[in-house]
Design a protein around this motif. Structure first.
Motif, PDB file in Angstrom:
ATOM      1  N   GLY A   1       0.794  -1.220   0.000  1.00  0.00           N
ATOM      2  CA  GLY A   1       0.000   0.000   0.000  1.00  0.00           C
ATOM      3  C   GLY A   1       0.830   1.275   0.000  1.00  0.00           C
ATOM      4  O   GLY A   1       0.302   2.358  -0.238  1.00  0.00           O
ATOM      5  N   LYS A   2       2.106   1.160   0.277  1.00  0.00           N
ATOM      6  CA  LYS A   2       2.978   2.324   0.296  1.00  0.00           C
ATOM      7  C   LYS A   2       3.121   2.874  -1.118  1.00  0.00           C
ATOM      8  O   LYS A   2       3.259   2.126  -2.080  1.00  0.00           O
ATOM      9  N   ILE A   3       3.077   4.199  -1.233  1.00  0.00           N
ATOM     10  CA  ILE A   3       3.257   4.861  -2.523  1.00  0.00           C
ATOM     11  C   ILE A   3       4.642   5.481  -2.542  1.00  0.00           C
ATOM     12  O   ILE A   3       5.044   6.176  -1.606  1.00  0.00           O
ATOM     13  N   VAL A   4       5.391   5.195  -3.613  1.00  0.00           N
ATOM     14  CA  VAL A   4       6.732   5.755  -3.768  1.00  0.00           C
ATOM     15  C   VAL A   4       6.775   6.581  -5.047  1.00  0.00           C
ATOM     16  O   VAL A   4       6.028   6.326  -5.988  1.00  0.00           O
ATOM     17  N   GLU A   5       7.633   7.592  -5.035  1.00  0.00           N
ATOM     18  CA  GLU A   5       7.865   8.397  -6.231  1.00  0.00           C
ATOM     19  C   GLU A   5       9.313   8.205  -6.647  1.00  0.00           C
ATOM     20  O   GLU A   5      10.227   8.535  -5.888  1.00  0.00           O
ATOM     21  N   VAL A   6       9.499   7.626  -7.829  1.00  0.00           N
ATOM     22  CA  VAL A   6      10.838   7.318  -8.319  1.00  0.00           C
ATOM     23  C   VAL A   6      10.899   7.557  -9.824  1.00  0.00           C
ATOM     24  O   VAL A   6       9.879   7.549 -10.501  1.00  0.00           O
TER      25      VAL A   6
ATOM     26  N   SER B   1      13.101  -0.079 -10.722  1.00  0.00           N
ATOM     27  CA  SER B   1      14.188  -1.065 -10.684  1.00  0.00           C
ATOM     28  C   SER B   1      15.486  -0.451 -10.186  1.00  0.00           C
ATOM     29  O   SER B   1      16.202  -1.061  -9.386  1.00  0.00           O
ATOM     30  N   CYS B   2      15.803   0.751 -10.633  1.00  0.00           N
ATOM     31  CA  CYS B   2      17.021   1.419 -10.149  1.00  0.00           C
ATOM     32  C   CYS B   2      16.916   1.679  -8.652  1.00  0.00           C
ATOM     33  O   CYS B   2      17.891   1.503  -7.919  1.00  0.00           O
ATOM     34  N   ALA B   3      15.741   2.092  -8.181  1.00  0.00           N
ATOM     35  CA  ALA B   3      15.551   2.359  -6.754  1.00  0.00           C
ATOM     36  C   ALA B   3      15.703   1.083  -5.934  1.00  0.00           C
ATOM     37  O   ALA B   3      16.280   1.090  -4.846  1.00  0.00           O
ATOM     38  N   LEU B   4      15.202  -0.031  -6.455  1.00  0.00           N
ATOM     39  CA  LEU B   4      15.314  -1.308  -5.738  1.00  0.00           C
ATOM     40  C   LEU B   4      16.740  -1.848  -5.770  1.00  0.00           C
ATOM     41  O   LEU B   4      17.293  -2.215  -4.735  1.00  0.00           O
TER      42      LEU B   4
END
Length: 161
Positions: free
Chosen positions: A9-14, A18-21
């Motif tokens: 449910g968390k919303i991320v802005e990236v 894949s790069c963030a992970l």
């Protein structure tokens, strides 16, 4: 920047999920399943299905033919190692592999297990999307999340021996 809703449910802005992970900016649920010099494997962050693994390149590329010779060898080695662990550790008998080049992310392969409950959506590849959406909307409960997390731990233990 893109807004992405994770399975928790968390919303991320990236710019690129894949790069963030792979770069450690976002911690996937359960952590990293397996990591090599060239690849990063983790539970899919959008769909809570036990054993659904994403194998992503660490380098931001889009296509299979962009892999170096070393990356190609590592890719097949890691892919088969994860598949063996899915079978031996989680009892997963069938897996769908998806890789697409029109993604907004970079090179990654989905390893989607086939479970009995998925047959209500059909018996072939066309059933995968409805099964994924069912998991996202109907399986985000404490019992299933615990099973997913237990599976992540089992895979990590097997793959990192």
């Amino acid at each position: 920047m893109r807004r992405i809703t994770l399975s928790n449910g968390k919303i991320v802005e990236v710019q690129c999920l894949s790069c963030a992970l792979t770069g450690g900016l976002i911690e996937p649920d359960g952590g990293v399943v397996l990591e090599t010099e060239y690849f990063h494997a983790h539970q899919d962050v959008a769909y809570p299905i036990k054993g659904l693994i994403i194998l992503a390149s660490k380098r931001h590329i889009k296509c299979l033919d962009e892999l170096t010779e070393e990356e190609k060898l590592d890719y097949i080695k890691v892919l088969t190692k994860i598949r063996k662990a899915q079978r031996d550790t989680l009892g997963i008998e069938s897996v769908y592999y998806f890789y697409n080049e029109d993604t907004t992310h970079h090179f990654h392969t989905w390893m989607v297990p086939r479970y009995e409950w998925m047959y209500e959506f059909g018996r072939s590849v066309e059933s995968v999307r409805p099964a994924l959406l069912h998991a996202r909307h109907e399986m985000n409960n404490a019992k299933n999340i615990k099973e997913v997390m237990d599976a992540i731990d089992a895979l990590k233990n097997e793959l990192n021996k």
